[in-house]
Design an enzyme around this catalytic site. Structure first.
Site, PDB file in Angstrom:
ATOM      1  N   LYS A  72       9.980  -6.946   3.546  1.00 54.16           N
ATOM      2  CA  LYS A  72       9.479  -5.729   3.367  1.00 54.16           C
ATOM      3  C   LYS A  72       8.375  -5.175   4.370  1.00 54.16           C
ATOM      4  CE  LYS A  72       5.345  -6.858   0.725  1.00 54.16           C
ATOM      5  NZ  LYS A  72       5.775  -8.568   0.346  1.00 54.16           N
ATOM      6  N   HIS A 108      -1.473 -13.326  -4.110  1.00 53.94           N
ATOM      7  CA  HIS A 108      -1.322 -12.559  -2.858  1.00 53.94           C
ATOM      8  C   HIS A 108      -2.747 -11.970  -2.666  1.00 53.94           C
ATOM      9  CE1 HIS A 108      -0.574 -10.135   0.523  1.00 53.94           C
ATOM     10  NE2 HIS A 108       0.708 -10.205   0.242  1.00 53.94           N
ATOM     11  N   GLU A 111       3.644 -16.118   2.542  1.00 56.21           N
ATOM     12  CA  GLU A 111       4.554 -14.949   2.718  1.00 56.21           C
ATOM     13  C   GLU A 111       3.989 -14.200   4.006  1.00 56.21           C
ATOM     14  OE1 GLU A 111       4.689 -13.196  -1.285  1.00 56.21           O
ATOM     15  OE2 GLU A 111       5.683 -15.052  -1.913  1.00 56.21           O
TER      16      GLU A 111
END
Length: 445
Positions: free
Chosen positions: A65, A194, A268
């Site tokens: 993304k 996250h 990530e």
């Protein structure tokens, strides 16, 4: 030279060069009045190796993304990275490049049912969840999924906090969800978190990893064979930033909590790979002068209109809370004056830099914006008919000779023009060897 339509062309560089020098050469060719990016593949490769050096236990799964430029994704795939995908389209893109399903995590805790079914059809079994309703949905559409429970552990400060939307409480909610998944007959194989995009705190990773260790124990008690730890994103990527301190915190926390455990650790990163690799070039095509007052002093304020704005590349000002600084491609001389920079659309909110002091710029002046690879291209639109900037990719010849063997390409995909001498970047003594540019056209699969 044969041009392959609708494909990115990689420009192979020899000698000394910089993204600014490449921009200047392109501009001097003439006939350019649209914005464009220069992408340095070498920056991506260097950051990948730096990551592996600092955190050898942590596999990077690039967050698509952040920037879904096909060349960037292909390069990371060639290097061996995995991918964090958030939708059917992103999974389709990555698998279309030949990436194996086990190198993909469907890391969106709230997924459309049709996207879950598609993920199942292409073999992407690893996916996150953070709620009871998501477990029910997965039970219905993909009961064989390998699940990762996402917990919330926010950094004290982050450019884009994500805990306000995703992540269950690691103490009160996650244990219940682990038991519920077992009742449903679903497999939970790990824990993810996250800390927030662009996190400004390193210690948060240690706290989150401690939560994960406790949940691994609770998961085993509930009958889950847990073997995956996902550290999420939050890693910086702008020029001059470093992940060294964060890597030290992560490595120490892994040693303290998962030493000797056969646990696969992934993360990530998005902006870490993308941000500094892209430099944006824009052109001043109009300007107007208006009266203004600054520090109680009357003066003339110059409004500069550029061919890119907040509906294009500079959406990062709104979405990603970035601050950008235009740097003239050619040195601007004179006394700095009150100025502002605006995008090309008819929207009065299309303001990129509301106020700064800079010497007067002529019409046709080109501006350079560094660190423009994160959350720019994938969010840009062609509002008012202004096109999204194209990407001009460059790579050092020595690096290209290695990468071309790794890409999903054959020699037939490349057409190499004879090298041509190019003027040096600046006169120095002794004069440097002139760099030579070789154009390589590649058709990405």
């Amino acid at each position: 030279m044969k041009v392959i339509e609708d494909e990115q062309r990689v420009r192979v560089m020899e000698g000394q060069w910089t993204p600014e020098a490449v921009i200047k050469e392109i501009v001097e060719e003439g006939g350019h009045d649209e914005p464009f990016y220069v992408m340095d593949l070498g920056e991506v490769v260097a950051r990948y190796h730096h990551w592996k050096e600092l955190m050898p236990r942590v596999e990077p799964f690039y967050a698509v993304k952040c920037n879904d430029d096909k060349l960037l994704v292909s390069t990371l795939a060639a290097l061996g990275a995995g991918f964090d995908c958030a939708s059917k389209a992103e999974i389709e893109m990555v698998t279309g490049l030949g990436v194996r399903p086990e190198r993909i995590i469907f890391a969106n805790p709230a997924k459309l049912a049709s996207h879950i079914r598609y993920s199942s059809s292409v073999g992407v079994d690893l996916m996150t969840f953070d709620s009871e309703t998501e477990l029910v949905k997965i039970k219905q559409h993909m009961p064989h999924a390998q699940l990762v429970v996402r917990i919330r552990c926010d950094a004290a400060a982050a450019r884009c906090p994500l805990g306000i939307k995703f992540g269950c409480d690691p103490v009160t909610e996650a244990p219940r969800l682990l038991k519920l998944a077992a009742v449903f007959g679903l497999r939970v194989v790990g824990v993810s978190f996250h800390v927030g995009s662009g996190a400004e705190e390193s210690g948060v990773y240690a706290r989150a990893i401690q939560y994960c260790r406790a949940l691994f124990t609770l998961g085993a008690a509930a009958g889950h064979a847990m073997h995956l730890l996902d550290l999420g994103g939050g890693f910086p990527g702008h020029t001059g930033s470093s992940i060294r301190e964060t890597a030290q915190v992560i490595n120490a926390a892994l040693d303290a909590n998962f030493s000797g455990c056969e646990v696969r650790v992934i993360a990530e990163p998005g902006r870490y790979f993308a941000c500094a690799a892209y430099t944006l070039a824009t052109m001043v095509y109009a300007k107007r002068e208006v009266p203004a007052k600054e520090d109680d002093v009357e003066e003339t304020h110059t409004m500069y209109f550029m061919n890119d704005g907040v509906y294009g590349s500079f959406n990062c000002l709104l979405y990603d809370h970035q601050e950008v600084t235009p740097v003239p491609l050619n040195t601007a001389e004179g006394t700095p004056r009150s100025s502002s920079f605006w995008g090309p659309t008819c929207d009065g909110l299309d303001c990129v830099v509301p106020r700064m002091r800079i010497p007067a710029l002529p019409l046709g002046a080109w501006l350079v914006f560094r660190d423009m690879g994160a959350y720019t291209l994938p969010v840009a639109s062609a509002f008012n008919g202004f096109p999204v900037p194209k990407v001009r990719a460059v790579v050092d010849r020595r690096l290209w000779s290695v990468l071309k063997e790794l890409w999903p390409l054959t020699e037939n995909h490349f057409v190499v023009a004879p090298p041509a001498p190019v003027a040096p970047l600046a006169p120095v003594t002794p004069a440097p060897e002139p760099h030579r540019a070789v154009f390589v056209e590649c058709a990405l699969k």
